[in-house]
Design an enzyme around this catalytic site. Structure first.
Site, PDB file in Angstrom:
ATOM      1  N   ASP A   9       0.850  -1.178   0.061  1.00 19.18           N
ATOM      2  CA  ASP A   9      -0.076  -0.245   0.113  1.00 19.18           C
ATOM      3  C   ASP A   9       0.887   1.146   0.066  1.00 19.18           C
ATOM      4  O   ASP A   9       0.433   2.305   0.139  1.00 19.18           O
ATOM      5  CB  ASP A   9      -0.917   0.259   1.189  1.00 19.18           C
ATOM      6  N   ASN A  10       2.033   1.225  -0.268  1.00 15.67           N
ATOM      7  CA  ASN A  10       3.186   2.204  -0.283  1.00 15.67           C
ATOM      8  C   ASN A  10       2.642   3.009  -1.597  1.00 15.67           C
ATOM      9  O   ASN A  10       2.786   2.482  -2.625  1.00 15.67           O
ATOM     10  CB  ASN A  10       4.511   1.583  -0.528  1.00 15.67           C
ATOM     11  N   ILE A  11       2.246   4.453  -1.339  1.00 17.32           N
ATOM     12  CA  ILE A  11       1.866   4.986  -2.303  1.00 17.32           C
ATOM     13  C   ILE A  11       2.753   5.615  -3.483  1.00 17.32           C
ATOM     14  O   ILE A  11       2.447   5.553  -4.661  1.00 17.32           O
ATOM     15  CB  ILE A  11       0.822   6.396  -1.750  1.00 17.32           C
ATOM     16  N   ASN A  12       3.864   5.685  -3.028  1.00 14.74           N
ATOM     17  CA  ASN A  12       5.058   5.867  -3.972  1.00 14.74           C
ATOM     18  C   ASN A  12       5.269   4.671  -4.917  1.00 14.74           C
ATOM     19  O   ASN A  12       5.478   4.760  -6.080  1.00 14.74           O
ATOM     20  CB  ASN A  12       6.353   6.399  -3.138  1.00 14.74           C
ATOM     21  N   ASP A  71      10.480  -6.764  -3.755  1.00 15.50           N
ATOM     22  CA  ASP A  71      11.112  -6.561  -2.676  1.00 15.50           C
ATOM     23  C   ASP A  71      12.377  -5.690  -3.273  1.00 15.50           C
ATOM     24  O   ASP A  71      13.062  -6.180  -4.144  1.00 15.50           O
ATOM     25  CB  ASP A  71      11.625  -7.824  -2.113  1.00 15.50           C
ATOM     26  N   GLY A 152      12.287   6.587   0.507  1.00 20.02           N
ATOM     27  CA  GLY A 152      13.511   5.577   0.927  1.00 20.02           C
ATOM     28  C   GLY A 152      14.761   6.359   0.878  1.00 20.02           C
ATOM     29  O   GLY A 152      14.972   7.347   1.363  1.00 20.02           O
ATOM     30  N   LYS A 174      13.266   9.500 -13.158  1.00 18.50           N
ATOM     31  CA  LYS A 174      13.465   8.375 -12.367  1.00 18.50           C
ATOM     32  C   LYS A 174      13.090   6.969 -12.897  1.00 18.50           C
ATOM     33  O   LYS A 174      13.789   5.936 -12.992  1.00 18.50           O
ATOM     34  CB  LYS A 174      13.017   8.272 -10.848  1.00 18.50           C
ATOM     35  N   HIS A 179      15.842   0.695 -11.150  1.00 19.05           N
ATOM     36  CA  HIS A 179      15.771  -0.493 -10.632  1.00 19.05           C
ATOM     37  C   HIS A 179      14.324  -1.226 -11.017  1.00 19.05           C
ATOM     38  O   HIS A 179      14.075  -2.099 -11.645  1.00 19.05           O
ATOM     39  CB  HIS A 179      16.286  -1.038  -9.307  1.00 19.05           C
ATOM     40  N   ARG A 180      13.184  -0.489 -10.307  1.00 20.32           N
ATOM     41  CA  ARG A 180      12.023  -1.208 -10.385  1.00 20.32           C
ATOM     42  C   ARG A 180      11.390  -0.994 -11.688  1.00 20.32           C
ATOM     43  O   ARG A 180      10.619  -1.900 -12.275  1.00 20.32           O
ATOM     44  CB  ARG A 180      11.106  -0.238  -9.393  1.00 20.32           C
TER      45      ARG A 180
HETATM   46  P1  IMP Z   1      10.838  -2.572   0.007  1.00 17.15           P
HETATM   47  O1  IMP Z   1      11.335  -3.910  -0.265  1.00 17.15           O
HETATM   48  O2  IMP Z   1      10.507  -2.077  -1.434  1.00 17.15           O
HETATM   49  O3  IMP Z   1      10.085  -2.373   1.106  1.00 17.15           O
HETATM   50  O4  IMP Z   1      12.013  -1.627   0.312  1.00 17.15           O
HETATM   51  C1  IMP Z   1      13.056  -1.829   1.340  1.00 17.15           C
HETATM   52  C2  IMP Z   1      13.659  -0.426   1.623  1.00 17.15           C
HETATM   53  O5  IMP Z   1      14.490   0.195   0.216  1.00 17.15           O
HETATM   54  C3  IMP Z   1      12.858   0.709   2.084  1.00 17.15           C
HETATM   55  O6  IMP Z   1      13.511   1.386   2.949  1.00 17.15           O
HETATM   56  C4  IMP Z   1      12.287   1.621   0.840  1.00 17.15           C
HETATM   57  O7  IMP Z   1      12.110   2.819   1.301  1.00 17.15           O
HETATM   58  C5  IMP Z   1      13.549   1.491   0.163  1.00 17.15           C
HETATM   59  N1  IMP Z   1      13.423   1.415  -1.354  1.00 17.15           N
HETATM   60  C6  IMP Z   1      12.562   0.692  -1.982  1.00 17.15           C
HETATM   61  N2  IMP Z   1      12.293   1.287  -3.284  1.00 17.15           N
HETATM   62  C7  IMP Z   1      13.180   2.433  -3.317  1.00 17.15           C
HETATM   63  C8  IMP Z   1      13.490   3.334  -4.358  1.00 17.15           C
HETATM   64  O8  IMP Z   1      12.764   3.121  -5.507  1.00 17.15           O
HETATM   65  N3  IMP Z   1      14.092   4.360  -3.951  1.00 17.15           N
HETATM   66  C9  IMP Z   1      14.726   4.470  -2.786  1.00 17.15           C
HETATM   67  N4  IMP Z   1      14.677   3.655  -1.785  1.00 17.15           N
HETATM   68  C10 IMP Z   1      13.765   2.652  -2.003  1.00 17.15           C
END
Ligand code: IMP
EC number: 3.6.1.66
Length: 194
Positions: A9-12, A71, A152, A174, A179-180
């Site tokens: 549910d992370n809006i970003n 992840d 993040g 971005k 990566h995403r």
């Molecule tokens: P998660 O696995 O996506 O929950 O992210 C793990 C960690 O990496 C969290 O601290 C997020 O804030 C950070 N994170 C995930 N994606 C990004 C991004 O695109 N940019 C910066 N930080 C990210």
């Protein structure tokens, strides 16, 4: 129209994923949009893949939609790959500011600031096929926080070929290189054939 539920549910993240897949005819839901997905997954896997699989499998057991989990970790060379799989809880559980401060502090005396983001995405489609895919973005850690257009670790990560952080870029910029987005672009053909 196809429908996919994300494990977040992370809006970003939801915004980024919707932007990157916007030209496909897919409705993308956040986890809380769907009844019965109100559960917690403990992300204690040893790898991004393990954590993504835990999240996506828990959802696939509960719904008939296609489900997608991602992840992400930031891997810093001079810190032997830390925070890596522990990125979300490096200093303190889901406290992005403290996590960034700890990373900058640990890198204070290091010359090599190279790092990369890696995203592991796993899609489980309606037929329960498991489709894993990765995306990587290489770069370096800045000397201090710069920009406020991200989340993040965005404000301390400078991707290769640029002299600004992710947080100093527009969302579109971005999304061209992250990566995403790289993982999602790899996945697009597969999603469009669901
Ligand atoms: P998660 O696995 O996506 O929950 O992210 C793990 C960690 O990496 C969290 O601290 C997020 O804030 C950070 N994170 C995930 N994606 C990004 C991004 O695109 N940019 C910066 N930080 C990210």
């Amino acid at each position: 129209m196809r429908e996919i539920v994300l494990s977040t549910d992370n809006i970003n993240k939801l915004r980024e994923i919707r932007e990157i897949l916007e030209d496909l005819d897919i409705k993308i839901y956040g986890k809380s949009d769907i009844e019965g997905l109100d559960f917690e997954v403990i992300e204690d896997g040893d790898t991004l893949y393990d954590n993504a699989l835990k999240k996506v499998s828990a959802m696939a057991e509960r719904v008939d939609f296609a489900v997608l989990a991602d992840d992400t970790g930031l891997f810093v060379k001079a810190l032997n790959g830390e925070p890596g799989v522990h990125s979300a809880r490096y200093a303190s559980e889901h406290d992005d500011k403290k996590n960034r401060e700890k990373l900058l502090n640990n890198l204070k005396d290091k010359e090599d600031r190279s790092a990369y983001f890696k995203t592991e995405i796993i899609l489980i489609d309606e037929d329960k096929n498991i489709i894993p895919i990765e995306g990587v973005c290489t770069g370096k850690i800045s000397l201090e926080e710069r920009g406020d257009n991200g989340f993040g670790y965005d404000s301390i990560f400078i991707p290769d070929g640029f002299d600004k952080t992710f947080a100093e870029m527009s969302h579109e910029e971005k999304n061209q290189i992250s990566h995403r987005s790289r993982a999602l672009k790899n996945l697009r053909d597969k999603i469009s054939n669901l």
